[in-house]
Every structure is written in C-alpha cells, then in structure tokens.
Design a protein around this motif. Structure first.
Motif, PDB file in Angstrom:
ATOM      1  N   THR A 153       0.819  -1.200   0.000  1.00 37.38           N
ATOM      2  CA  THR A 153       0.000   0.000   0.000  1.00 37.38           C
ATOM      3  C   THR A 153       0.858   1.257   0.000  1.00 37.38           C
ATOM      4  O   THR A 153       0.522   2.257  -0.634  1.00 37.38           O
ATOM      5  CB  THR A 153      -0.956  -0.001   1.217  1.00 37.38           C
ATOM      6  OG1 THR A 153      -1.746  -1.192   1.162  1.00 37.38           O
ATOM      7  CG2 THR A 153      -1.849   1.214   1.235  1.00 37.38           C
ATOM      8  N   ASN A 154       1.993   1.222   0.675  1.00 31.43           N
ATOM      9  CA  ASN A 154       2.887   2.382   0.737  1.00 31.43           C
ATOM     10  C   ASN A 154       3.964   2.357  -0.341  1.00 31.43           C
ATOM     11  O   ASN A 154       4.938   3.102  -0.255  1.00 31.43           O
ATOM     12  CB  ASN A 154       3.518   2.484   2.126  1.00 31.43           C
ATOM     13  CG  ASN A 154       2.484   2.758   3.186  1.00 31.43           C
ATOM     14  OD1 ASN A 154       1.554   3.527   2.967  1.00 31.43           O
ATOM     15  ND2 ASN A 154       2.610   2.101   4.324  1.00 31.43           N
ATOM     16  N   GLY A 155       3.827   1.492  -1.331  1.00 29.15           N
ATOM     17  CA  GLY A 155       4.754   1.431  -2.450  1.00 29.15           C
ATOM     18  C   GLY A 155       5.712   0.252  -2.372  1.00 29.15           C
ATOM     19  O   GLY A 155       5.874  -0.381  -1.331  1.00 29.15           O
ATOM     20  N   ILE A 156       6.320  -0.025  -3.511  1.00 31.37           N
ATOM     21  CA  ILE A 156       7.244  -1.154  -3.632  1.00 31.37           C
ATOM     22  C   ILE A 156       8.492  -0.930  -2.790  1.00 31.37           C
ATOM     23  O   ILE A 156       8.970  -1.839  -2.104  1.00 31.37           O
ATOM     24  CB  ILE A 156       7.619  -1.385  -5.113  1.00 31.37           C
ATOM     25  CG1 ILE A 156       6.386  -1.812  -5.922  1.00 31.37           C
ATOM     26  CG2 ILE A 156       8.747  -2.399  -5.245  1.00 31.37           C
ATOM     27  CD1 ILE A 156       5.763  -3.117  -5.489  1.00 31.37           C
ATOM     28  N   GLU A 157       9.043   0.266  -2.815  1.00 30.98           N
ATOM     29  CA  GLU A 157      10.264   0.541  -2.044  1.00 30.98           C
ATOM     30  C   GLU A 157      10.047   0.277  -0.557  1.00 30.98           C
ATOM     31  O   GLU A 157      10.926  -0.258   0.117  1.00 30.98           O
ATOM     32  CB  GLU A 157      10.739   1.982  -2.271  1.00 30.98           C
ATOM     33  CG  GLU A 157      11.310   2.221  -3.656  1.00 30.98           C
ATOM     34  CD  GLU A 157      12.617   1.485  -3.909  1.00 30.98           C
ATOM     35  OE1 GLU A 157      13.414   1.291  -2.975  1.00 30.98           O
ATOM     36  OE2 GLU A 157      12.836   1.102  -5.073  1.00 30.98           O
ATOM     37  N   ALA A 158       8.875   0.644  -0.035  1.00 29.89           N
ATOM     38  CA  ALA A 158       8.581   0.433   1.386  1.00 29.89           C
ATOM     39  C   ALA A 158       8.540  -1.054   1.727  1.00 29.89           C
ATOM     40  O   ALA A 158       8.867  -1.450   2.849  1.00 29.89           O
ATOM     41  CB  ALA A 158       7.267   1.110   1.765  1.00 29.89           C
ATOM     42  N   ALA A 159       8.143  -1.875   0.765  1.00 26.87           N
ATOM     43  CA  ALA A 159       8.067  -3.326   0.987  1.00 26.87           C
ATOM     44  C   ALA A 159       9.280  -4.052   0.422  1.00 26.87           C
ATOM     45  O   ALA A 159       9.351  -5.281   0.470  1.00 26.87           O
ATOM     46  CB  ALA A 159       6.790  -3.870   0.346  1.00 26.87           C
ATOM     47  N   GLY A 160      10.228  -3.313  -0.106  1.00 30.21           N
ATOM     48  CA  GLY A 160      11.365  -3.891  -0.808  1.00 30.21           C
ATOM     49  C   GLY A 160      12.151  -4.913  -0.022  1.00 30.21           C
ATOM     50  O   GLY A 160      12.548  -5.951  -0.558  1.00 30.21           O
ATOM     51  N   GLU A 161      12.389  -4.645   1.242  1.00 30.93           N
ATOM     52  CA  GLU A 161      13.179  -5.583   2.047  1.00 30.93           C
ATOM     53  C   GLU A 161      12.451  -6.921   2.199  1.00 30.93           C
ATOM     54  O   GLU A 161      13.071  -7.983   2.134  1.00 30.93           O
ATOM     55  CB  GLU A 161      13.495  -4.976   3.413  1.00 30.93           C
ATOM     56  CG  GLU A 161      14.373  -5.835   4.290  1.00 30.93           C
ATOM     57  CD  GLU A 161      15.748  -6.150   3.701  1.00 30.93           C
ATOM     58  OE1 GLU A 161      16.390  -7.095   4.199  1.00 30.93           O
ATOM     59  OE2 GLU A 161      16.195  -5.482   2.749  1.00 30.93           O
ATOM     60  N   MET A 162      11.126  -6.886   2.357  1.00 31.94           N
ATOM     61  CA  MET A 162      10.367  -8.135   2.455  1.00 31.94           C
ATOM     62  C   MET A 162      10.413  -8.901   1.134  1.00 31.94           C
ATOM     63  O   MET A 162      10.529 -10.126   1.125  1.00 31.94           O
ATOM     64  CB  MET A 162       8.927  -7.841   2.871  1.00 31.94           C
ATOM     65  CG  MET A 162       8.807  -7.295   4.289  1.00 31.94           C
ATOM     66  SD  MET A 162       7.105  -6.879   4.707  1.00 31.94           S
ATOM     67  CE  MET A 162       6.415  -8.511   4.853  1.00 31.94           C
ATOM     68  N   ILE A 163      10.319  -8.188   0.020  1.00 34.42           N
ATOM     69  CA  ILE A 163      10.391  -8.820  -1.295  1.00 34.42           C
ATOM     70  C   ILE A 163      11.763  -9.459  -1.476  1.00 34.42           C
ATOM     71  O   ILE A 163      11.885 -10.611  -1.909  1.00 34.42           O
ATOM     72  CB  ILE A 163      10.104  -7.789  -2.407  1.00 34.42           C
ATOM     73  CG1 ILE A 163       8.636  -7.318  -2.329  1.00 34.42           C
ATOM     74  CG2 ILE A 163      10.431  -8.361  -3.784  1.00 34.42           C
ATOM     75  CD1 ILE A 163       8.323  -6.108  -3.194  1.00 34.42           C
ATOM     76  N   ARG A 164      12.815  -8.724  -1.149  1.00 35.82           N
ATOM     77  CA  ARG A 164      14.178  -9.242  -1.278  1.00 35.82           C
ATOM     78  C   ARG A 164      14.358 -10.506  -0.451  1.00 35.82           C
ATOM     79  O   ARG A 164      14.940 -11.491  -0.912  1.00 35.82           O
ATOM     80  CB  ARG A 164      15.198  -8.177  -0.860  1.00 35.82           C
ATOM     81  CG  ARG A 164      16.650  -8.596  -1.133  1.00 35.82           C
ATOM     82  CD  ARG A 164      17.645  -7.663  -0.469  1.00 35.82           C
ATOM     83  NE  ARG A 164      17.535  -7.697   0.987  1.00 35.82           N
ATOM     84  CZ  ARG A 164      17.948  -8.698   1.772  1.00 35.82           C
ATOM     85  NH1 ARG A 164      18.496  -9.763   1.237  1.00 35.82           N
ATOM     86  NH2 ARG A 164      17.804  -8.653   3.075  1.00 35.82           N
ATOM     87  N   LYS A 165      13.845 -10.501   0.782  1.00 39.73           N
ATOM     88  CA  LYS A 165      13.979 -11.682   1.644  1.00 39.73           C
ATOM     89  C   LYS A 165      13.260 -12.887   1.071  1.00 39.73           C
ATOM     90  O   LYS A 165      13.758 -14.016   1.174  1.00 39.73           O
ATOM     91  CB  LYS A 165      13.452 -11.370   3.046  1.00 39.73           C
ATOM     92  CG  LYS A 165      14.401 -10.536   3.867  1.00 39.73           C
ATOM     93  CD  LYS A 165      13.840 -10.300   5.255  1.00 39.73           C
ATOM     94  CE  LYS A 165      14.789  -9.446   6.071  1.00 39.73           C
ATOM     95  NZ  LYS A 165      14.258  -9.156   7.404  1.00 39.73           N
TER      96      LYS A 165
END
Length: 149
Positions: free
Chosen positions: A126-138
């Motif tokens: 909801t707050n953008g891809i960059e905000a969730a980026g670390e979870m995506i990377r993990k």
C-alpha cells in the motif's frame, strides 16, 4: 538470486506494476520481468500468449490491487483484484504449488481476497514497492537458498 526469471501479473495499477519491475530489475539486478502486455502477440490468443510466456518462469509476483468491485449480493460489494489476476494466481499456484514460495502475493489496500487463500501471508505494498522492498528481497533470497540446499 540474479538468475531468477520473474513474471508480474497485475491489474490496472500501472505505477505499482512499473515500480515492482524497476525494483526487481534495477535494485535487485534480476533479468527484466515478464509482463504479458509487453510481450509480442505473434497471432496468439491471450491464453496461448500467457501459457507460452509463463514457461521458464522461476517466480510469479501477483499484484492484488482494488481494481474491480464484486460480491455475493449488491449489499456486500467490495473491492477486488481483476479476474485475470485471480486466474493467473491460480495458474501459478497450480504449477508451482502453494507452499513452494514461488508465488509472491503483493496486495494494496483493503480488498476481498479469495477465501481459498485464507491464512496465506501477503506483502502489503500500500505504501509502495520501495517500502516493501526488504520483504520482497527476503522472499527471493529464501528461494535461492532453498534451491541450493
């Protein structure tokens, strides 16, 4: 992780779709993700194009965004993801298996999710891809570790 080939299934949120593509390609250094409408049609039907483009994919990102409205009755209308997104989600879950970790669900805002997926963990974008980026990377890093184990 550099060798993972990704597919992005999406609705109408172009900013989120392009943000995810940019993050995967430019931040994580992955090959350009497959986005169906960016691929040549070559005289194929949509389902033929989808099936062919989905071959050789290592991980599918499913962007669940509130693009449609639906429900059991007119009194219970709620925001939903596009039907093509739900279809493609089912395709990739069937292909990879629900517990494979190879189907990564990203959702934006409050929307109705398929009841068959109750309890499955989603990444909130909801707050953008960059905000969730670390979870995506993990999640991606967990896939590469699992494939080398």
């Amino acid at each position: 992780m550099n060798e993972l080939t990704c597919f992005i299934t999406h609705g109408h949120d172009d900013g989120l779709k392009l943000g995810l593509k940019d993050y995967l390609q430019n931040t994580l250094g992955l090959p350009e993700p497959v986005i169906l409408h960016q691929q040549p049609n070559r005289g194929r039907t949509v389902i033929e194009k989808f099936e062919e483009c989905a071959q050789g994919i290592d991980v599918a990102f499913v962007l669940l965004t509130p693009d449609d409205i639906g429900g059991l009755s007119t009194n219970e209308l709620r925001d939903r993801a596009r039907q093509n997104v739900i279809y493609e989600l089912g395709y990739f879950v069937g292909r990879f298996g629900r517990r494979s970790g190879r189907v990564i669900l990203l959702h934006k805002g409050a929307l109705e999710l398929p009841s068959d997926l109750a309890g499955v963990v989603y990444i909130d974008v909801t707050n953008g891809i960059e905000a969730a980026g670390e979870m995506i990377r993990k999640e991606l890093q967990g896939l590469t570790r699992a494939s080398h184990a």
